[in-house]
Design an enzyme around this catalytic site. Structure first.
Site, PDB file in Angstrom:
ATOM      1  N   ARG A 128       0.835  -1.212   0.000  1.00 34.17           N
ATOM      2  CA  ARG A 128       0.000   0.000   0.000  1.00 34.17           C
ATOM      3  C   ARG A 128       0.870   1.263   0.000  1.00 34.17           C
ATOM      4  O   ARG A 128       1.847   1.352   0.734  1.00 34.17           O
ATOM      5  CB  ARG A 128      -0.912  -0.018   1.232  1.00 34.17           C
ATOM      6  CG  ARG A 128      -1.873   1.161   1.272  1.00 34.17           C
ATOM      7  CD  ARG A 128      -3.008   0.936   2.225  1.00 34.17           C
ATOM      8  NE  ARG A 128      -2.557   0.608   3.571  1.00 34.17           N
ATOM      9  CZ  ARG A 128      -3.394   0.390   4.587  1.00 34.17           C
ATOM     10  NH1 ARG A 128      -4.696   0.451   4.393  1.00 34.17           N
ATOM     11  NH2 ARG A 128      -2.923   0.098   5.782  1.00 34.17           N
ATOM     12  N   ARG A 173       5.698  -8.048  12.231  1.00 37.61           N
ATOM     13  CA  ARG A 173       4.350  -8.377  12.713  1.00 37.61           C
ATOM     14  C   ARG A 173       4.010  -9.832  12.400  1.00 37.61           C
ATOM     15  O   ARG A 173       3.435 -10.545  13.223  1.00 37.61           O
ATOM     16  CB  ARG A 173       3.340  -7.428  12.059  1.00 37.61           C
ATOM     17  CG  ARG A 173       1.965  -7.437  12.725  1.00 37.61           C
ATOM     18  CD  ARG A 173       1.182  -6.197  12.375  1.00 37.61           C
ATOM     19  NE  ARG A 173       0.390  -6.348  11.181  1.00 37.61           N
ATOM     20  CZ  ARG A 173       0.461  -5.559  10.113  1.00 37.61           C
ATOM     21  NH1 ARG A 173       1.315  -4.558  10.092  1.00 37.61           N
ATOM     22  NH2 ARG A 173      -0.307  -5.752   9.065  1.00 37.61           N
TER      23      ARG A 173
END
Length: 215
Positions: A128, A173
């Site tokens: 993104r 993450r």
């Protein structure tokens, strides 16, 4: 039918959860929804959770477990079953869930585990980027600009990534998620409940595989 759905961020849990709820009429129970409902309804556990959140503290496991148990004890669960999404997050929570299901007279039927190579997920989740001028959002794989390097909306050429979307942050993450989920998947594999589904296929094919398992 009582189900868990598991998978790393970006694996497609949300899409398949919608498919399961729509086609099998089970109650979709996500951790966030449960917390919001418990606090809004001012249940005993909801008020306890609110007290930690108000102080900016993490809600401890015993409160989270208590909120899950409150939800699973409601009548609609006995009637239609559930799909748990986002819980358990730790092996301790998995053991707590085992205990509460026994106490509530419920049985887990399957754990749907959507498998995607973490390297593919890094590309999915770190693709993104945002136009610095007007804020229009793009994705390098799924929604690129029509002309490379030029915003479709305002025609400017400067883009940036949020820190959360940068590859190193995304990989970290995922690494944390892999470490936390591995013992949970091993636990349910030992119980014969895990059904692995390949999440790198076309979305409709993933749904077909899920349907074949649940049917």
């Amino acid at each position: 039918m009582n189900l868990l759905i598991m998978g790393l961020p970006g694996a497609g849990k949300g899409t398949q959860s919608e498919f399961i709820v729509k086609n099998y009429n089970v109650n979709h129970i996500s951790t966030g929804d449960m917390f919001r409902a418990a606090m809004k309804n001012e249940t005993e556990m909801g008020k306890l959770a609110q007290s930690f959140i108000d102080k900016g503290e993490l809600v401890p496991d015993e409160v989270t477990n208590g909120i899950v148990k409150e939800r699973l004890a409601q009548d609609d669960i006995k009637e239609a079953g559930f799909l748990l999404d986002g819980y358990p997050r730790t092996i301790e929570q998995a053991h707590a869930l085992d205990t509460m299901l026994v106490e509530l007279g419920l049985k887990l039927n399957a754990v749907i585990n959507i498998e995607v190579n973490p390297d593919i997920l890094v590309n999915r989740l770190s693709g993104r980027y945002i136009c610095r001028n007007c804020g229009a959002t793009y994705h390098k794989i799924y929604n690129p600009t029509k002309v490379e390097g030029t915003c479709d909306v305002c025609g400017e050429h400067e883009f940036y990534q949020r820190p959360d979307d940068q590859p190193a942050t995304v990989k970290n993450r995922l690494d944390v998620n892999i470490k936390e989920s591995a013992p949970i998947i091993e636990h349910y594999t030992t119980l014969g409940l895990v059904k692995n589904v390949g999440g790198e296929q076309d979305i409709d094919k993933v749904s077909q595989d899920v349907k074949a398992i649940l049917d």
